[in-house]
Design a protein around this motif. Structure first.
Motif, PDB file in Angstrom:
ATOM      1  N   SER A  82      -2.164  -5.040   7.243  1.00  0.00           N
ATOM      2  CA  SER A  82      -2.913  -3.797   7.680  1.00  0.00           C
ATOM      3  C   SER A  82      -2.725  -2.629   7.131  1.00  0.00           C
ATOM      4  CB  SER A  82      -2.407  -3.786   9.470  1.00  0.00           C
ATOM      5  OG  SER A  82      -1.203  -3.204   9.633  1.00  0.00           O
ATOM      6  N   GLY A  83      -3.795  -1.586   7.305  1.00  0.00           N
ATOM      7  CA  GLY A  83      -3.550  -0.460   6.668  1.00  0.00           C
ATOM      8  C   GLY A  83      -3.627  -0.427   5.147  1.00  0.00           C
ATOM      9  N   PHE A  84      -3.007   0.445   4.513  1.00  0.00           N
ATOM     10  CA  PHE A  84      -3.170   0.638   3.080  1.00  0.00           C
ATOM     11  C   PHE A  84      -2.718  -0.729   2.387  1.00  0.00           C
ATOM     12  CE2 PHE A  84      -1.877   2.548  -1.184  1.00  0.00           C
ATOM     13  CZ  PHE A  84      -3.339   2.959  -1.411  1.00  0.00           C
ATOM     14  N   GLU A  85      -1.682  -1.308   2.726  1.00  0.00           N
ATOM     15  CA  GLU A  85      -1.371  -2.731   2.127  1.00  0.00           C
ATOM     16  C   GLU A  85      -2.433  -3.840   2.092  1.00  0.00           C
ATOM     17  OE1 GLU A  85       0.342  -1.732   4.682  1.00  0.00           O
ATOM     18  OE2 GLU A  85       2.217  -0.678   3.743  1.00  0.00           O
ATOM     19  N   THR A 125      -4.091 -10.638   2.948  1.00  0.00           N
ATOM     20  CA  THR A 125      -4.962  -9.568   3.342  1.00  0.00           C
ATOM     21  C   THR A 125      -5.162  -9.847   4.901  1.00  0.00           C
ATOM     22  OG1 THR A 125      -6.166  -9.562   1.247  1.00  0.00           O
ATOM     23  CG2 THR A 125      -7.192  -8.480   3.023  1.00  0.00           C
ATOM     24  N   ILE A 167      -5.668  -2.972   2.312  1.00  0.00           N
ATOM     25  CA  ILE A 167      -6.616  -2.455   1.276  1.00  0.00           C
ATOM     26  C   ILE A 167      -6.457  -3.010  -0.200  1.00  0.00           C
ATOM     27  CG2 ILE A 167      -7.821  -0.607   0.148  1.00  0.00           C
ATOM     28  CD1 ILE A 167      -7.530   0.980   3.241  1.00  0.00           C
ATOM     29  N   ASN A 168      -5.143  -2.686  -0.668  1.00  0.00           N
ATOM     30  CA  ASN A 168      -4.539  -3.032  -1.771  1.00  0.00           C
ATOM     31  C   ASN A 168      -4.689  -4.426  -2.175  1.00  0.00           C
ATOM     32  OD1 ASN A 168      -3.729  -0.399  -2.709  1.00  0.00           O
ATOM     33  ND2 ASN A 168      -1.491  -0.586  -2.174  1.00  0.00           N
ATOM     34  N   SER A 169      -4.328  -5.259  -1.324  1.00  0.00           N
ATOM     35  CA  SER A 169      -4.456  -6.890  -1.236  1.00  0.00           C
ATOM     36  C   SER A 169      -5.988  -7.021  -1.477  1.00  0.00           C
ATOM     37  CB  SER A 169      -3.640  -7.456   0.087  1.00  0.00           C
ATOM     38  OG  SER A 169      -4.056  -8.796  -0.295  1.00  0.00           O
TER      39      SER A 169
END
Length: 87
Positions: free
Chosen positions: A55-58, A51, A60-62
């Motif tokens: 950065s970005g959507f990855e 995390t 947030i998913n992490s």
């Protein structure tokens, strides 16, 4: 960034709680029941590390995966799986 710091802080408190719980367990044979909680904690620690690097959507998913991992680790610490409690 604040979410990442909160996740890391919660993970440290969770590992401290797990360590104290294992240390205070009176039966040495019950320690093996906390191994799934340790495994989940290691996976969650890796996810929190990822995390910080994503950065970005990855990211947030992490972070979401890390939060779920922390919850599962807490449940496994509070109620160890495969432990047959005597009533």
């Amino acid at each position: 960034m604040n979410i990442k710091v909160v996740l890391l802080t919660v993970l440290l408190f969770q590992l401290l709680y797990l360590s104290v719980k294992v240390k205070n367990d009176k039966h040495i044979k019950h320690i093996k029941h906390y191994i799934p909680a340790f495994i989940i904690s290691v996976i969650t620690a890796w996810s929190i590390y990822k995390t910080f690097t994503l950065s970005g959507f990855e990211g947030i998913n992490s972070a979401i995966f890390s939060a779920v991992g922390l919850f599962v680790s807490f449940v496994f610490t509070k109620h160890p799986p495969f432990l047959k409690a005597k009533i």
